[in-house]
Design a protein around this motif. Structure first.
Motif, PDB file in Angstrom:
ATOM      1  N   GLY A 166       0.809  -1.206   0.000  1.00 59.89           N
ATOM      2  CA  GLY A 166       0.000   0.000   0.000  1.00 59.89           C
ATOM      3  C   GLY A 166       0.845   1.259   0.000  1.00 59.89           C
ATOM      4  N   ALA A 167       0.215   2.361   0.372  1.00 62.59           N
ATOM      5  CA  ALA A 167       0.883   3.660   0.379  1.00 62.59           C
ATOM      6  C   ALA A 167       0.305   4.491   1.513  1.00 62.59           C
ATOM      7  CB  ALA A 167       0.669   4.369  -0.961  1.00 62.59           C
ATOM      8  N   PRO A 168       1.081   5.457   2.014  1.00 68.03           N
ATOM      9  CA  PRO A 168       0.557   6.331   3.063  1.00 68.03           C
ATOM     10  C   PRO A 168      -0.707   7.039   2.567  1.00 68.03           C
ATOM     11  CG  PRO A 168       2.916   6.645   2.787  1.00 68.03           C
ATOM     12  CD  PRO A 168       2.461   5.793   1.644  1.00 68.03           C
ATOM     13  N   PRO A 169      -1.747   7.162   3.362  1.00 68.39           N
ATOM     14  CA  PRO A 169      -1.854   6.796   4.783  1.00 68.39           C
ATOM     15  C   PRO A 169      -2.628   5.496   5.022  1.00 68.39           C
ATOM     16  CG  PRO A 169      -3.584   8.344   4.266  1.00 68.39           C
ATOM     17  CD  PRO A 169      -2.886   8.022   2.961  1.00 68.39           C
ATOM     18  N   ASP A 170      -2.423   4.470   4.188  1.00 73.68           N
ATOM     19  CA  ASP A 170      -3.125   3.202   4.391  1.00 73.68           C
ATOM     20  C   ASP A 170      -2.863   2.683   5.802  1.00 73.68           C
ATOM     21  OD1 ASP A 170      -3.915   3.415   1.808  1.00 73.68           O
ATOM     22  OD2 ASP A 170      -2.604   1.839   1.024  1.00 73.68           O
ATOM     23  N   ARG A 171      -3.892   2.113   6.416  1.00 70.01           N
ATOM     24  CA  ARG A 171      -3.766   1.611   7.775  1.00 70.01           C
ATOM     25  C   ARG A 171      -3.151   0.223   7.810  1.00 70.01           C
ATOM     26  NH1 ARG A 171      -6.670   4.882  11.191  1.00 70.01           N
ATOM     27  NH2 ARG A 171      -6.678   3.300  12.840  1.00 70.01           N
ATOM     28  N   ASP A 172      -3.112  -0.434   6.677  1.00 68.91           N
ATOM     29  CA  ASP A 172      -2.507  -1.766   6.582  1.00 68.91           C
ATOM     30  C   ASP A 172      -1.200  -1.682   5.794  1.00 68.91           C
ATOM     31  OD1 ASP A 172      -4.716  -3.008   7.892  1.00 68.91           O
ATOM     32  OD2 ASP A 172      -5.834  -2.894   6.000  1.00 68.91           O
ATOM     33  N   GLY A 173      -0.451  -2.751   5.823  1.00 69.88           N
ATOM     34  CA  GLY A 173       0.747  -2.828   4.993  1.00 69.88           C
ATOM     35  C   GLY A 173       2.029  -2.409   5.669  1.00 69.88           C
ATOM     36  N   LEU A 174       2.043  -2.291   7.012  1.00 72.00           N
ATOM     37  CA  LEU A 174       3.259  -1.931   7.739  1.00 72.00           C
ATOM     38  C   LEU A 174       3.840  -3.163   8.410  1.00 72.00           C
ATOM     39  CD1 LEU A 174       2.047   1.409   9.351  1.00 72.00           C
ATOM     40  CD2 LEU A 174       3.716   1.167   7.500  1.00 72.00           C
ATOM     41  N   SER A 175       5.160  -3.309   8.311  1.00 67.68           N
ATOM     42  CA  SER A 175       5.846  -4.481   8.850  1.00 67.68           C
ATOM     43  C   SER A 175       7.086  -4.053   9.624  1.00 67.68           C
ATOM     44  CB  SER A 175       6.247  -5.445   7.722  1.00 67.68           C
ATOM     45  OG  SER A 175       5.124  -5.825   6.940  1.00 67.68           O
ATOM     46  N   LEU A 176       7.586  -4.960  10.457  1.00 67.05           N
ATOM     47  CA  LEU A 176       8.797  -4.718  11.231  1.00 67.05           C
ATOM     48  C   LEU A 176       9.914  -5.634  10.751  1.00 67.05           C
ATOM     49  CD1 LEU A 176       7.431  -4.486  14.899  1.00 67.05           C
ATOM     50  CD2 LEU A 176       8.338  -2.596  13.528  1.00 67.05           C
ATOM     51  N   PHE A 177      11.133  -5.067  10.717  1.00 68.08           N
ATOM     52  CA  PHE A 177      12.314  -5.820  10.300  1.00 68.08           C
ATOM     53  C   PHE A 177      13.430  -5.639  11.324  1.00 68.08           C
ATOM     54  CE2 PHE A 177       9.954  -4.844   6.491  1.00 68.08           C
ATOM     55  CZ  PHE A 177       9.996  -6.020   5.769  1.00 68.08           C
ATOM     56  N   LEU A 178      14.185  -6.698  11.559  1.00 69.47           N
ATOM     57  CA  LEU A 178      15.379  -6.617  12.393  1.00 69.47           C
ATOM     58  C   LEU A 178      16.583  -6.510  11.464  1.00 69.47           C
ATOM     59  CD1 LEU A 178      16.400  -6.724  15.347  1.00 69.47           C
ATOM     60  CD2 LEU A 178      16.840  -9.158  14.972  1.00 69.47           C
ATOM     61  N   VAL A 179      17.320  -5.403  11.575  1.00 67.99           N
ATOM     62  CA  VAL A 179      18.393  -5.103  10.628  1.00 67.99           C
ATOM     63  C   VAL A 179      19.725  -4.987  11.364  1.00 67.99           C
ATOM     64  CG1 VAL A 179      19.214  -3.488   8.877  1.00 67.99           C
ATOM     65  CG2 VAL A 179      16.746  -3.832   9.209  1.00 67.99           C
ATOM     66  N   PRO A 180      20.716  -5.816  11.023  1.00 72.77           N
ATOM     67  CA  PRO A 180      22.059  -5.600  11.572  1.00 72.77           C
ATOM     68  C   PRO A 180      22.618  -4.282  11.064  1.00 72.77           C
ATOM     69  CG  PRO A 180      21.817  -7.837  10.703  1.00 72.77           C
ATOM     70  CD  PRO A 180      20.621  -7.062  10.239  1.00 72.77           C
ATOM     71  N   THR A 181      23.165  -3.468  11.956  1.00 71.76           N
ATOM     72  CA  THR A 181      23.658  -2.154  11.549  1.00 71.76           C
ATOM     73  C   THR A 181      24.939  -2.237  10.731  1.00 71.76           C
ATOM     74  OG1 THR A 181      24.835  -1.898  13.646  1.00 71.76           O
ATOM     75  CG2 THR A 181      22.598  -1.002  13.530  1.00 71.76           C
ATOM     76  N   ALA A 182      25.556  -3.416  10.687  1.00 73.20           N
ATOM     77  CA  ALA A 182      26.737  -3.601   9.831  1.00 73.20           C
ATOM     78  C   ALA A 182      26.357  -3.847   8.374  1.00 73.20           C
ATOM     79  CB  ALA A 182      27.577  -4.772  10.352  1.00 73.20           C
ATOM     80  N   SER A 183      25.066  -3.903   8.076  1.00 76.64           N
ATOM     81  CA  SER A 183      24.614  -4.164   6.708  1.00 76.64           C
ATOM     82  C   SER A 183      25.004  -3.022   5.779  1.00 76.64           C
ATOM     83  CB  SER A 183      23.089  -4.325   6.681  1.00 76.64           C
ATOM     84  OG  SER A 183      22.666  -5.364   7.528  1.00 76.64           O
ATOM     85  N   PRO A 184      25.467  -3.333   4.569  1.00 75.50           N
ATOM     86  CA  PRO A 184      25.746  -2.287   3.589  1.00 75.50           C
ATOM     87  C   PRO A 184      24.495  -1.439   3.331  1.00 75.50           C
ATOM     88  CG  PRO A 184      26.641  -4.382   2.855  1.00 75.50           C
ATOM     89  CD  PRO A 184      25.801  -4.680   4.062  1.00 75.50           C
TER      90      PRO A 184
ATOM     91  N   PRO B  47      17.469 -10.101   5.150  1.00 76.21           N
ATOM     92  CA  PRO B  47      17.066 -11.489   4.864  1.00 76.21           C
ATOM     93  C   PRO B  47      15.592 -11.715   5.151  1.00 76.21           C
ATOM     94  CG  PRO B  47      19.110 -11.429   6.122  1.00 76.21           C
ATOM     95  CD  PRO B  47      18.579 -10.030   6.105  1.00 76.21           C
ATOM     96  N   ALA B  48      14.990 -12.657   4.445  1.00 80.34           N
ATOM     97  CA  ALA B  48      13.563 -12.936   4.606  1.00 80.34           C
ATOM     98  C   ALA B  48      13.223 -13.331   6.031  1.00 80.34           C
ATOM     99  CB  ALA B  48      13.144 -14.045   3.635  1.00 80.34           C
ATOM    100  N   ASP B  49      14.146 -14.037   6.715  1.00 78.71           N
ATOM    101  CA  ASP B  49      13.849 -14.501   8.074  1.00 78.71           C
ATOM    102  C   ASP B  49      14.149 -13.449   9.133  1.00 78.71           C
ATOM    103  OD1 ASP B  49      16.614 -14.547   8.016  1.00 78.71           O
ATOM    104  OD2 ASP B  49      16.775 -16.733   8.183  1.00 78.71           O
ATOM    105  N   HIS B  50      14.366 -12.187   8.714  1.00 75.94           N
ATOM    106  CA  HIS B  50      14.522 -11.088   9.667  1.00 75.94           C
ATOM    107  C   HIS B  50      13.268 -10.213   9.737  1.00 75.94           C
ATOM    108  CE1 HIS B  50      18.546 -12.399  10.157  1.00 75.94           C
ATOM    109  NE2 HIS B  50      18.969 -11.291  10.751  1.00 75.94           N
ATOM    110  N   LEU B  51      12.164 -10.725   9.196  1.00 78.27           N
ATOM    111  CA  LEU B  51      10.870 -10.099   9.394  1.00 78.27           C
ATOM    112  C   LEU B  51      10.398 -10.428  10.813  1.00 78.27           C
ATOM    113  CD1 LEU B  51       8.433  -8.612   7.954  1.00 78.27           C
ATOM    114  CD2 LEU B  51       7.544 -10.908   7.462  1.00 78.27           C
ATOM    115  N   VAL B  52       9.979  -9.422  11.562  1.00 72.16           N
ATOM    116  CA  VAL B  52       9.532  -9.611  12.946  1.00 72.16           C
ATOM    117  C   VAL B  52       8.009  -9.616  12.957  1.00 72.16           C
ATOM    118  CG1 VAL B  52       9.571  -8.699  15.291  1.00 72.16           C
ATOM    119  CG2 VAL B  52      11.597  -8.484  13.828  1.00 72.16           C
ATOM    120  N   GLY B  53       7.423 -10.768  13.293  1.00 78.57           N
ATOM    121  CA  GLY B  53       5.976 -10.898  13.206  1.00 78.57           C
ATOM    122  C   GLY B  53       5.550 -11.126  11.768  1.00 78.57           C
ATOM    123  N   ALA B  54       4.254 -11.160  11.536  1.00 78.71           N
ATOM    124  CA  ALA B  54       3.737 -11.400  10.198  1.00 78.71           C
ATOM    125  C   ALA B  54       3.839 -10.143   9.340  1.00 78.71           C
ATOM    126  CB  ALA B  54       2.281 -11.857  10.277  1.00 78.71           C
TER     127      ALA B  54
END
Length: 391
Positions: free
Chosen positions: A184-202, A229-236
């Motif tokens: 989606g696009a702002p200001p859609d209420r859906d479509g937001l996700s959380l990611f865990l990102v190593p800060t050493a990532s390029p 990486p795909a497995d760094h998605l936090v939650g659905a």
């Protein structure tokens, strides 16, 4: 959210634990606050040394899950000494409680890889985390306007692009949890996700430090096509706000406890000043206007503390706590600012200078009324919920 602060049972013996924590913070943390506030390599070295002292004292990671190396205290037991631990901004970091929110979030919503790769290091203090939600030119209270974008790649990974700011501790973090739009696009209420990102990532970049009323610790950061990486998605996918909501409720309540500890610290400084400072008309404590400062401050502390602990009890019982957390957040922030201001007034010019913790406490109190949601947002939210019950 019963047992929210631990996976184990009672944890270590609690006899005298609040007193032990209070004594440790006063003896080992408070004397180093100036150095720790300044940051840099020397501050990191001192922090590591103090953390080792906490381990030797048996006070390390008290509320963190026992399965990952913590001591497994439940939320209500942790709340009994969270105030004195938080009397210094650096208390939670020194005692290993600082990553509690991240550890609980990742334990519940992280993938198998995330749990296996990072949780032990987080609890041990070997890894540091930060949480990036707010963006420049986007109201922090309106996450639906989030512009940071995560795009799915053919191999299942994600490409993250965007900018965040007022990210606490980003300068020394190994991992950052990022709110991004996947659909989606702002200001859609859906479509937001959380990611865990190593800060050493390029592509991860520290843009600049953002001093808050002169204090360091907040950062603006950028994600310039960072591969996640795909497995760094936090939650659905698309479930970010539900996960963030859990975190915010507990996080605000923990900060309320720490603000109470800092307000109590300011009160103690004020009372000590009142009884020891003597002028030509006798001790300050004999002046009625000083007595009023003491009374009003004590009243604020005594009326706010039950509100905060009511929020703790509801969270620990797994009950809805939106009203209680909103009341506690506004009350605790106001109390901290009020009590510190009174303490400065009683100290006079000495309260403005570097010889007491009062200027730093005043800065925290003023920022508290904006960070974690401004007072106005909580007031409106609580009022709407309460009035809805009468409709």
């Amino acid at each position: 959210m019963g047992g929210v602060a631990a996976s184990g049972g009672a944890g270590p013996a609690s006899d005298g634990l609040p007193e032990r924590v209070a004594a440790f913070v006063a003896e080992h943390v408070v004397p180093h606050e100036g150095l720790l506030d300044a940051g840099g390599p020397r501050a990191d070295a001192v922090l590591r040394e103090l953390q080792e002292r906490a381990r030797r004292a048996g006070l390390w990671a008290l509320p963190l899950p026992a399965e990952w190396g913590g001591q497994g205290l439940y939320l209500e037991r942790y709340a009994a000494f969270a105030e004195v631990e938080g009397a210094s901004d650096h208390g939670p970091a020194v005692l290993g409680s600082a990553p509690l929110l991240d550890v609980l979030m990742l334990r519940r919503h992280g993938t198998v890889r995330i749990r296996e790769e990072y949780l032990t290091g987080l609890v041990a203090g070997d890894l540091r985390t930060c949480y990036a939600m707010t963006e420049p030119d986007v109201p922090g209270t309106d996450p639906f306007l989030t512009a940071t974008r995560a795009t799915r790649e053919p191999d299942g990974s994600w490409r993250l692009t965007g900018r965040k700011w007022f990210t606490s501790g980003a300068g020394g973090a190994d991992l950052v949890t990022v709110l991004a739009r996947t659909d989606g696009a702002p200001p859609d209420r859906d479509g937001l996700s959380l990611f865990l990102v190593p800060t050493a990532s390029p592509g991860f970049r520290l843009v600049r430090e953002l001093p808050v009323l002169g204090a360091s610790g907040q950062w603006e950061i950028a994600f310039d096509g960072v591969r996640v990486p795909a497995d760094h998605l936090v939650g659905a996918r698309g479930a970010a706000l539900a996960v963030a909501g859990e975190r915010l409720q507990l996080g605000r309540t923990l900060r309320c406890l720490r603000w109470l500890g800092q307000a109590q610290r300011a009160f103690d400084l004020m009372a000590a000043r009142a009884v020891t400072r003597t002028g030509s008309r006798g001790p300050l404590s004999s002046h009625q206007l000083v007595q009023r400062h003491v009374f009003e401050s004590l009243l604020a502390l005594r009326t706010t503390r039950p509100l905060v602990h009511e929020a703790v009890a509801r969270l620990a019982a797994g009950e809805d706590a939106h009203v209680e957390v909103g009341l506690a957040k506004v009350a605790a922030a106001r109390t901290l600012q009020q009590v510190v201001d009174a303490a400065i007034q009683v100290h006079g010019a000495a309260g403005l200078g570097p010889d007491t913790a009062l200027p730093a406490l005043l800065r925290t109190g003023r920022a508290a009324r904006i960070l974690d949601g401004p007072d106005e947002s909580h007031i409106t939210s609580v009022a709407r919920r309460v009035l809805g019950g009468y409709a």
